[in-house]
Motif scaffolding. Sequence first.
Motif, mmCIF file in Angstrom:
data_model
loop_
_atom_site.group_PDB
_atom_site.id
_atom_site.type_symbol
_atom_site.label_atom_id
_atom_site.label_comp_id
_atom_site.label_asym_id
_atom_site.label_seq_id
_atom_site.Cartn_x
_atom_site.Cartn_y
_atom_site.Cartn_z
ATOM 1 N N TRP A 163 -5.391 2.475 3.011
ATOM 2 C CA TRP A 163 -4.675 1.684 4.247
ATOM 3 C C TRP A 163 -5.393 0.442 4.757
ATOM 4 C CZ3 TRP A 163 0.928 0.485 2.122
ATOM 5 C CH2 TRP A 163 1.278 1.289 0.990
ATOM 6 N N LYS A 197 -1.600 -1.726 1.163
ATOM 7 C CA LYS A 197 -2.183 -1.143 0.789
ATOM 8 C C LYS A 197 -3.196 -1.713 -0.326
ATOM 9 C CE LYS A 197 -2.040 2.758 -3.307
ATOM 10 N NZ LYS A 197 -2.890 2.334 -4.144
ATOM 11 N N GLU A 207 0.164 5.138 4.620
ATOM 12 C CA GLU A 207 0.818 3.201 5.346
ATOM 13 C C GLU A 207 1.111 3.842 6.535
ATOM 14 O OE1 GLU A 207 3.860 -0.620 4.214
ATOM 15 O OE2 GLU A 207 4.881 1.852 3.530
#
Length: 79
Positions: free
Chosen positions: A24, A17, A57
């Motif tokens: 991300w 991040k 993510e």
Amino acid sequence: MKSEKIGKYEIEYSGFKLPDREDWVAILAIYASCNPIHRNGIFPPQRVALDCVFPNEQIAQAEARAIALSMIEMGCKNP
């Protein structure tokens, strides 16, 4: 960082991040041996897909993994 063995290579990939942002980035490392003591890094841990940011993510990890597979197909040359 996720780890996976593909043929004679071990890949590690993750999403990172960005500070002060909701985006991300994809991080990748490739090793030529799966033995942690004798592991030969052939692509050091670094950001890949430099022109992209990802909303979460999991998507960043998926992109890093896809790049690793592509690099392994090409003989582990830089993307």
